[in-house]
Design an enzyme around this catalytic site. Structure first.
Site, mmCIF file in Angstrom:
data_model
loop_
_atom_site.group_PDB
_atom_site.id
_atom_site.type_symbol
_atom_site.label_atom_id
_atom_site.label_comp_id
_atom_site.label_asym_id
_atom_site.label_seq_id
_atom_site.Cartn_x
_atom_site.Cartn_y
_atom_site.Cartn_z
ATOM 1 N N ASN A 11 134.277 -11.793 54.918
ATOM 2 C CA ASN A 11 135.517 -11.082 54.596
ATOM 3 C C ASN A 11 135.141 -9.717 54.012
ATOM 4 O OD1 ASN A 11 138.016 -10.222 53.787
ATOM 5 N ND2 ASN A 11 138.193 -11.648 52.055
ATOM 6 N N LYS A 13 137.095 -7.298 53.426
ATOM 7 C CA LYS A 13 138.199 -6.758 52.601
ATOM 8 C C LYS A 13 138.487 -5.307 53.003
ATOM 9 C CE LYS A 13 136.667 -9.898 49.041
ATOM 10 N NZ LYS A 13 136.958 -10.463 47.757
ATOM 11 N N HIS A 96 144.760 -15.951 50.910
ATOM 12 C CA HIS A 96 143.617 -15.478 50.115
ATOM 13 C C HIS A 96 144.112 -15.113 48.716
ATOM 14 C CE1 HIS A 96 140.335 -12.971 48.661
ATOM 15 N NE2 HIS A 96 139.582 -13.595 49.537
ATOM 16 N N GLU A 98 143.594 -12.729 46.820
ATOM 17 C CA GLU A 98 144.059 -11.338 46.622
ATOM 18 C C GLU A 98 145.463 -11.158 47.199
ATOM 19 O OE1 GLU A 98 140.498 -9.593 48.242
ATOM 20 O OE2 GLU A 98 139.426 -10.479 46.551
ATOM 21 N N GLU A 168 138.604 -21.764 47.292
ATOM 22 C CA GLU A 168 138.119 -20.551 46.632
ATOM 23 C C GLU A 168 138.716 -20.460 45.232
ATOM 24 O OE1 GLU A 168 136.671 -17.391 49.432
ATOM 25 O OE2 GLU A 168 138.822 -17.078 49.314
ATOM 26 N N SER A 214 131.798 -15.722 45.214
ATOM 27 C CA SER A 214 130.528 -15.146 44.768
ATOM 28 C C SER A 214 129.299 -15.794 45.404
ATOM 29 C CB SER A 214 130.413 -15.197 43.237
ATOM 30 O OG SER A 214 131.414 -14.385 42.654
HETATM 31 C C1 PEP Z 1 136.401 -13.746 49.276
HETATM 32 O O1 PEP Z 1 136.759 -12.605 49.483
HETATM 33 O O2 PEP Z 1 137.028 -14.694 49.785
HETATM 34 C C2 PEP Z 1 135.242 -13.994 48.422
HETATM 35 C C3 PEP Z 1 134.844 -15.234 48.255
HETATM 36 O O3 PEP Z 1 134.649 -12.906 47.852
HETATM 37 P P1 PEP Z 1 133.226 -12.901 47.042
HETATM 38 O O4 PEP Z 1 132.234 -13.608 47.925
HETATM 39 O O5 PEP Z 1 132.924 -11.470 46.849
HETATM 40 O O6 PEP Z 1 133.466 -13.647 45.777
#
Ligand code: PEP
Length: 258
Positions: A11, A13, A96, A98, A168, A214
């Site tokens: 992703n 973003k 998601h 966000e 997540e 992460s």
């Molecule tokens: C994500 O955008 O779904 C995500 C898990 O980001 P990150 O790996 O940066 O935590």
């Protein structure tokens, strides 16, 4: 149970412009090997989807949209629908954190998006997870339950074959705070238990459940070895060629662990 392909989703973003995305795909294509047991999905900016779809070999990379609107067509200025994405992408992210927390998407929007994706033959990756506050109150299982129930309302057993779930935890996304494998295993157990309740034992075993939050090259193998984890949703680390390539290799070396 039949062996499932590991699913690794990048992703990006709101990073990389069209040119940068194209250069990065070119670089990734040099280092990411095609493995029959791993499916790699890239979710670039919406703007780059068209050009990248012409650039990639679909055996190497599948594509996902990070967002879309749930209506198919009409007077919705600035929006792009799942119907318009049909043929361009295989997957779409839905729910998601966000989208939920920055753009205030509610359960009703997320449910409508899951249905819109399925209507257009796209596979929704339904993202669910608790905030730090909810976790501190011991509400993780309740949040998982509510978000699954809301996102999957009206999804039939037949349609459910095309759904992917991503666990997540919000507190782990983009923060460097790692969920422990035990946290992840427990949450995914809760997810599969609820899927079993909704769609039966076979569906619960077969649904692909990803972990995201992460993940880096040095933690990927541990998560992939965690019971119930079928793949990873990767944000920050997917923007680094070496990191992402190493994560895909870790998926290839991971064993079936359900
Ligand atoms: C994500 O955008 O779904 C995500 C898990 O980001 P990150 O790996 O940066 O935590």
């Amino acid at each position: 149970m039949s062996a499932k392909k590991k699913l690794i989703v990048a992703n990006w973003k709101m990073n990389l412009n069209i040119h940068e995305a194209s250069v990065f795909v070119h670089q990734l294509a040099q280092t990411i090997a095609v493995h029959r047991d791993v499916e790699v999905v890239l979710a670039p900016t919406l703007l780059a989807l068209q050009s990248i779809s012409l650039q990639v070999d679909r055996r190497q990379f599948k594509l996902a949209a990070q967002n879309f609107y749930w209506r198919d067509f009409g007077a919705f200025t600035g929006e792009v629908s799942a119907a318009q994405l049909r043929g361009l992408v295989d997957y779409v992210l839905v729910g998601h954190s966000e989208r939920r927390h920055v753009f205030h998407e509610h359960a009703k929007d997320i449910r409508s998006k899951v249905q819109a994706a399925l209507r257009s033959d796209l596979k929704p990756i339904l993202c669910i997870g608790e905030t730090a506050h909810e976790r501190s109150l011991g509400e993780t299982n309740g949040v998982i339950h509510d978000q699954l129930l809301a996102g999957l309302a009206n999804v039939t057993s037949e349609e459910f074959h095309n759904v992917v779930i991503a666990y997540e935890p919000v507190w782990a996304i983009g923060t460097g705070n790692n969920a422990t494998p035990k946290d992840v295993e427990k949450a995914i157990q809760t997810i599969r238990r609820q899927i079993e309740h909704l769609y039966g034992k076979t569906a619960a075993e077969n649904v692909r459940v990803l972990y995201g939050g992460s993940v880096k090259s040095d933690s990927a193998a541990t998560y992939l070895a965690t019971t119930g984890v079928d793949g990873l949703l990767v944000g920050g680390a997917s923007l680094n060629q070496h990191e992402f390539t190493t994560i895909v290799e870790a998926a290839h070396h991971a064993r079936e662990n359900n």
